[in-house]
Write a protein that holds these residues in place. Structure first.
Motif, mmCIF file in Angstrom:
data_model
loop_
_atom_site.group_PDB
_atom_site.id
_atom_site.type_symbol
_atom_site.label_atom_id
_atom_site.label_comp_id
_atom_site.label_asym_id
_atom_site.label_seq_id
_atom_site.Cartn_x
_atom_site.Cartn_y
_atom_site.Cartn_z
ATOM 1 N N VAL A 216 15.510 0.756 -0.743
ATOM 2 C CA VAL A 216 16.369 1.251 -1.814
ATOM 3 C C VAL A 216 17.514 0.278 -2.071
ATOM 4 C CG1 VAL A 216 17.643 3.264 -2.672
ATOM 5 C CG2 VAL A 216 15.840 3.570 -0.973
ATOM 6 N N GLU A 217 17.874 0.123 -3.335
ATOM 7 C CA GLU A 217 19.005 -0.728 -3.685
ATOM 8 C C GLU A 217 19.788 -0.121 -4.840
ATOM 9 O OE1 GLU A 217 16.953 -4.391 -4.563
ATOM 10 O OE2 GLU A 217 16.966 -3.979 -6.725
ATOM 11 N N LYS A 218 21.069 -0.435 -4.878
ATOM 12 C CA LYS A 218 21.956 0.015 -5.955
ATOM 13 C C LYS A 218 22.938 -1.105 -6.252
ATOM 14 C CE LYS A 218 25.788 3.122 -7.008
ATOM 15 N NZ LYS A 218 26.650 1.964 -7.358
ATOM 16 N N PRO A 219 23.164 -1.454 -7.528
ATOM 17 C CA PRO A 219 24.168 -2.475 -7.836
ATOM 18 C C PRO A 219 25.508 -2.109 -7.204
ATOM 19 C CG PRO A 219 22.920 -1.915 -9.807
ATOM 20 C CD PRO A 219 22.534 -0.915 -8.752
ATOM 21 N N ASP B 243 0.816 -1.211 0.000
ATOM 22 C CA ASP B 243 0.000 0.000 0.000
ATOM 23 C C ASP B 243 0.852 1.265 0.000
ATOM 24 O OD1 ASP B 243 -2.296 -1.460 -0.096
ATOM 25 O OD2 ASP B 243 -2.647 -1.430 2.072
ATOM 26 N N ASP B 244 1.761 1.394 0.960
ATOM 27 C CA ASP B 244 2.630 2.563 1.037
ATOM 28 C C ASP B 244 4.100 2.149 1.049
ATOM 29 O OD1 ASP B 244 0.503 4.443 1.166
ATOM 30 O OD2 ASP B 244 0.214 3.913 3.273
ATOM 31 N N LEU B 245 4.373 0.985 0.464
ATOM 32 C CA LEU B 245 5.724 0.444 0.423
ATOM 33 C C LEU B 245 6.181 0.338 -1.027
ATOM 34 C CD1 LEU B 245 8.114 -0.861 1.979
ATOM 35 C CD2 LEU B 245 6.975 -3.067 1.622
ATOM 36 N N PHE B 246 7.366 0.876 -1.309
ATOM 37 C CA PHE B 246 7.898 0.872 -2.666
ATOM 38 C C PHE B 246 9.354 0.416 -2.646
ATOM 39 C CE2 PHE B 246 4.361 3.723 -2.892
ATOM 40 C CZ PHE B 246 3.867 3.621 -4.174
ATOM 41 N N GLY B 247 9.752 -0.211 -3.743
ATOM 42 C CA GLY B 247 11.157 -0.475 -3.982
ATOM 43 C C GLY B 247 11.710 0.601 -4.899
ATOM 44 N N LEU B 248 12.957 0.978 -4.702
ATOM 45 C CA LEU B 248 13.598 1.965 -5.573
ATOM 46 C C LEU B 248 15.005 1.480 -5.890
ATOM 47 C CD1 LEU B 248 13.443 5.793 -5.467
ATOM 48 C CD2 LEU B 248 15.672 4.698 -5.635
ATOM 49 N N ARG B 249 15.373 1.522 -7.153
ATOM 50 C CA ARG B 249 16.717 1.120 -7.580
ATOM 51 C C ARG B 249 17.378 2.290 -8.302
ATOM 52 N NH1 ARG B 249 17.103 -4.212 -11.079
ATOM 53 N NH2 ARG B 249 16.617 -5.113 -9.019
ATOM 54 N N HIS B 250 18.566 2.654 -7.855
ATOM 55 C CA HIS B 250 19.317 3.685 -8.572
ATOM 56 C C HIS B 250 20.666 3.131 -8.984
ATOM 57 C CE1 HIS B 250 21.888 5.150 -5.055
ATOM 58 N NE2 HIS B 250 20.937 4.500 -4.410
ATOM 59 N N PHE B 251 21.378 3.867 -9.837
ATOM 60 C CA PHE B 251 22.573 3.336 -10.484
ATOM 61 C C PHE B 251 23.804 4.192 -10.244
ATOM 62 C CE2 PHE B 251 18.714 2.060 -12.526
ATOM 63 C CZ PHE B 251 18.872 0.700 -12.716
ATOM 64 N N GLY C 212 24.919 -8.693 -4.458
ATOM 65 C CA GLY C 212 25.231 -7.776 -5.544
ATOM 66 C C GLY C 212 24.564 -6.420 -5.451
ATOM 67 N N PHE C 213 23.924 -6.105 -4.298
ATOM 68 C CA PHE C 213 23.244 -4.818 -4.155
ATOM 69 C C PHE C 213 23.576 -4.170 -2.814
ATOM 70 C CE2 PHE C 213 20.554 -6.787 -7.357
ATOM 71 C CZ PHE C 213 20.317 -5.722 -8.235
ATOM 72 N N LEU C 214 23.752 -2.863 -2.856
ATOM 73 C CA LEU C 214 23.763 -2.034 -1.655
ATOM 74 C C LEU C 214 22.309 -1.769 -1.294
ATOM 75 C CD1 LEU C 214 25.021 0.132 0.343
ATOM 76 C CD2 LEU C 214 24.766 1.742 -1.539
ATOM 77 N N LEU D 190 33.568 -1.790 -0.562
ATOM 78 C CA LEU D 190 33.957 -0.515 -1.160
ATOM 79 C C LEU D 190 33.202 0.665 -0.567
ATOM 80 C CD1 LEU D 190 34.214 -1.506 -4.938
ATOM 81 C CD2 LEU D 190 36.073 -1.238 -3.288
ATOM 82 N N VAL D 191 31.998 0.427 -0.090
ATOM 83 C CA VAL D 191 31.154 1.521 0.387
ATOM 84 C C VAL D 191 31.537 1.891 1.818
ATOM 85 C CG1 VAL D 191 28.804 2.291 0.865
ATOM 86 C CG2 VAL D 191 29.267 0.814 -1.108
ATOM 87 N N GLU D 192 31.808 3.166 2.019
ATOM 88 C CA GLU D 192 32.121 3.657 3.355
ATOM 89 C C GLU D 192 30.880 4.166 4.079
ATOM 90 O OE1 GLU D 192 34.353 7.554 4.923
ATOM 91 O OE2 GLU D 192 35.720 6.076 4.018
ATOM 92 N N ALA D 193 29.998 4.859 3.343
ATOM 93 C CA ALA D 193 28.815 5.427 3.995
ATOM 94 C C ALA D 193 27.739 5.718 2.979
ATOM 95 C CB ALA D 193 29.177 6.711 4.751
ATOM 96 N N VAL D 194 26.492 5.719 3.447
ATOM 97 C CA VAL D 194 25.344 6.175 2.669
ATOM 98 C C VAL D 194 24.802 7.411 3.385
ATOM 99 C CG1 VAL D 194 23.020 5.639 1.857
ATOM 100 C CG2 VAL D 194 24.789 3.852 1.858
ATOM 101 N N VAL D 195 24.825 8.540 2.685
ATOM 102 C CA VAL D 195 24.428 9.815 3.278
ATOM 103 C C VAL D 195 23.092 10.238 2.683
ATOM 104 C CG1 VAL D 195 25.069 12.211 3.701
ATOM 105 C CG2 VAL D 195 26.843 10.444 3.595
ATOM 106 N N VAL D 196 22.069 10.328 3.527
ATOM 107 C CA VAL D 196 20.725 10.706 3.099
ATOM 108 C C VAL D 196 20.381 12.044 3.746
ATOM 109 C CG1 VAL D 196 18.282 10.090 3.093
ATOM 110 C CG2 VAL D 196 20.017 8.294 2.851
ATOM 111 N N GLY D 197 20.190 13.066 2.910
ATOM 112 C CA GLY D 197 19.863 14.383 3.453
ATOM 113 C C GLY D 197 20.903 14.904 4.418
ATOM 114 N N GLY D 198 22.175 14.564 4.185
ATOM 115 C CA GLY D 198 23.256 15.019 5.050
ATOM 116 C C GLY D 198 23.532 14.131 6.248
ATOM 117 N N GLN D 199 22.713 13.084 6.463
ATOM 118 C CA GLN D 199 22.876 12.198 7.601
ATOM 119 C C GLN D 199 23.235 10.785 7.127
ATOM 120 O OE1 GLN D 199 22.634 13.338 10.832
ATOM 121 N NE2 GLN D 199 22.315 15.380 9.932
ATOM 122 N N ARG D 200 24.181 10.174 7.819
ATOM 123 C CA ARG D 200 24.552 8.799 7.490
ATOM 124 C C ARG D 200 23.469 7.836 7.990
ATOM 125 N NH1 ARG D 200 30.991 7.690 7.528
ATOM 126 N NH2 ARG D 200 31.654 9.658 6.572
#
Length: 591
Positions: free
Chosen positions: A490-493, A464-472, A516-518, A498-508
């Motif tokens: 959310v997922e990204k190949p 209902d209010d749940l979505f998947g999002l894939r970016h590249f 195979g996905f972050l 290798l990934v140190e951090a995911v920053v969303v709106g300035g916040q980790r």
């Protein structure tokens, strides 16, 4: 998770069944194989379960042939919302199962014998409105089949025709839509390709199956929230004029048409920009940008396998672009366009390690592709990520809009490439191209390259209010298009380590890398914009050693190229002479 596509098969799934299932999964959907028996008096248990809003069924013609005379099958068809039957091969006589299925409106399948075949996708059909609707294209030496002409007053709509004959059709009865595809075998999207093999030979069936699935499932499929569009012009520096390109006129045209353009800027020119021209372009940053075009713009500078050279060249290119930004206060899109389109897998590794966000190229094929060739699946993705999970976006020459329409159908951005010669006769060609692209979909938004890359993602409903999002790209810009507050998975190949951090709106935020996905999750209010930056572990910047001879030869090449574009372009004879000089330099490995 939504209803699956029920794939009916007798005993074992056919090769086309398996191929169809892969395309279902590619679009973000589920398939469920159901074994049926031609001698059974009742349907399989899976088809007896109640299905909300009706089922979606698919089957090969060979399966249809074995079960069409069973009473239960007619009831199953009548209760289904959408049905696709594929695998119809050419026949010498009537096909009883086809006549039964269409109430006698179609009876057989014929081969289209002409060498050249024109496919046309209808616009005035019930399940229309796709970017490819109303478009045509031609292919040579590709087998094709079509259904025999429909009877007068037929209830069957032709969605795709070949040389005027129905190839992909739909028959609607009540709430049920029956689609038929005259393709004897569906292509496996895991098929390995070679650089010279175009997807056009499979356009018709890929378009047909995609229209069927998107008509049946809507936003449960991976769908781009917006379709970014950008024209990239290679090579010009930032002075009042370069060849046939005049920046003052260009800016006025972009303002008038609401288009967007990015210059693939050669870092070698970082100290040569005209301040007044830069100021004009900076004031129009919503329509104009520059990106990274090689370093010295020699044809093989990113096609080699020397990792130290490639890392040093990439670092040097970025250092030059940053110096240009400091000198002019003009930012740049962190996207690489390879000179002459040539690159190696080692270059992709160097780009990712140096912090380049993405590559844009006229071909996704590296020079050393034989060790790891691409598949149809790779080429259908929004961006090719086979090499180091690094996004390579593919651009096209603005010749035939059908290719951009095909890209938009598969949720890709519209990315075009030209040179200054495109403006030889003024800016009408630019205006016409922008109008044609904008007409593909109401989701098309013209924006500079950096924004197009960051906005390139796909979304699918999962609840209902749940979505998947894939970016590249490691940079994401997304705005919640719904009227509700939603949660995004959310997922990204990506590869682990290798990934140190995911920053969303300035916040980790917390993240995980698996299969195979972050992966990470975000909650968004209605209309809220999401800004994400993926940070990678730092690597030591590399230097490159370049001889005085190399520097001299690069300077000569740049002078010859600019003299050709700025002075010889209007003289065919002198232009031919200049090209011969350049070819001589290339043969001596100066380029």
């Amino acid at each position: 998770m939504g209803q699956p596509v029920y794939l009916l098969s007798c005993d074992f799934p056919t090769a086309s069944d398996q191929a169809f299932s892969k395309l279902v999964q590619f679009l973000g959907l589920r398939s469920e194989f159901v074994t049926v028996r031609g001698n059974s008096a009742c349907p399989p248990d899976a088809l007896l379960k109640p299905a909300q809003d009706g089922r979606v069924l698919a089957l090969d013609c060979t399966t249809l042939r074995q079960i069409f005379q069973q009473d239960w099958f007619a009831s199953v068809l009548a209760e289904a919302r959408f049905v696709l039957v594929y695998g119809f091969a050419t026949s010498e006589g009537e096909l009883l199962e086809l006549k039964w299925l269409t109430g006698g409106e179609l009876s057989s399948v014929i081969a289209i014998s002409s060498e050249s075949k024109q496919f046309t996708i209808a616009a005035d059909v019930k399940f229309g409105g796709f970017p490819v609707s109303g478009r045509s294209y031609s292919v040579e030496s590709v087998p094709a089949a079509a259904f025999v002409a429909m009877v007068p007053g037929s209830s069957i709509e032709s969605y795709i025709s070949v040389n005027g004959h129905p190839h992909f059709v739909c028959r609607t009865r009540g709430h049920s839509a029956l689609f038929l595809l005259a393709e004897p075998e569906l292509v496996d999207i895991d098929q390995v390709l070679s650089p010279g093999l175009s997807l056009r030979r499979w356009y018709a069936q890929l378009i047909a199956v995609t229209i069927f699935l998107r008509s049946a499932f809507g936003d449960w499929c991976w769908t781009a929230p917006v379709t970014g569009a950008t024209l990239v012009v290679d090579d010009p520096y930032l002075k009042r004029r370069y060849g046939f390109l005049r920046y003052e006129t260009l800016v006025l045209e972009l303002e008038r048409t609401r288009g967007a353009l990015t210059i693939a800027f050669i870092p070698y020119n970082y100290r040569r920009s005209d301040p007044r021209t830069v100021e004009l372009l900076r004031r129009n940053s919503d329509r104009f940008s520059i990106c990274v075009h090689g370093c010295d713009h020699t044809s093989g500078e990113f096609a080699g396998l020397d990792e130290m050279w490639l890392a040093g060249t990439t670092s040097y290119a970025l250092a030059r672009m940053e110096s240009h930004a400091n000198l002019t206060q003009m930012t740049f899109d962190n996207v690489m366009v390879f000179p002459q389109g040539r690159f190696s897998t080692k270059a992709i590794h160097a780009l990712k390690a140096s912090g380049i966000a993405a590559a844009l190229n006229s071909t996704p094929w590296p020079v050393d592709y034989r060790e790891n060739p691409l598949t149809i699946h790779d080429l259908l993705e929004v961006a090719v990520t086979r090499y180091d999970n690094f996004p390579i976006f593919v651009r096209r020459n603005p010749r035939e809009v059908i290719d951009f329409a095909f890209d938009a159908l598969f949720q890709k951005p519209v990315l075009a490439v030209e040179h200054h010669e495109f403006f030889r006769n003024g800016y009408e060609g630019l205006s016409n191209f922008e109008q044609e692209v904008s007409a593909l979909s109401n989701k098309v938004i013209w924006m500079p390259l950096g924004r197009t890359v960051a906005s390139s993602c796909v979304l699918k409903r999962m609840g209902d209010d749940l979505f998947g999002l894939r970016h590249f790209s490691p940079v994401l810009r997304f705005q919640n298009p719904t009227l509700a507050n939603i949660k995004l998975l959310v997922e990204k190949p990506e590869q682990d380590g290798l990934v140190e951090a995911v920053v969303v709106g300035g916040q980790r935020v917390a993240f995980d890398v698996s299969s195979g996905f972050l992966k990470y999750s975000v909650s968004l209010r209605s209309g809220e914009e999401l800004k994400v930056v993926i940070l990678y572990r730092q690597t030591q910047k590399a230097n490159r050693r370049q001889s005085w001879k190399y520097c001299f030869e690069v300077s000569v090449r740049r002078l010859l190229s600019e003299f050709r574009d700025n002075h010889l372009a209007r003289s065919e004879g002198l232009l031919s002479f200049a090209e011969k000089i350049k070819e001589t330099l290339t043969r001596r490995k100066i380029s």
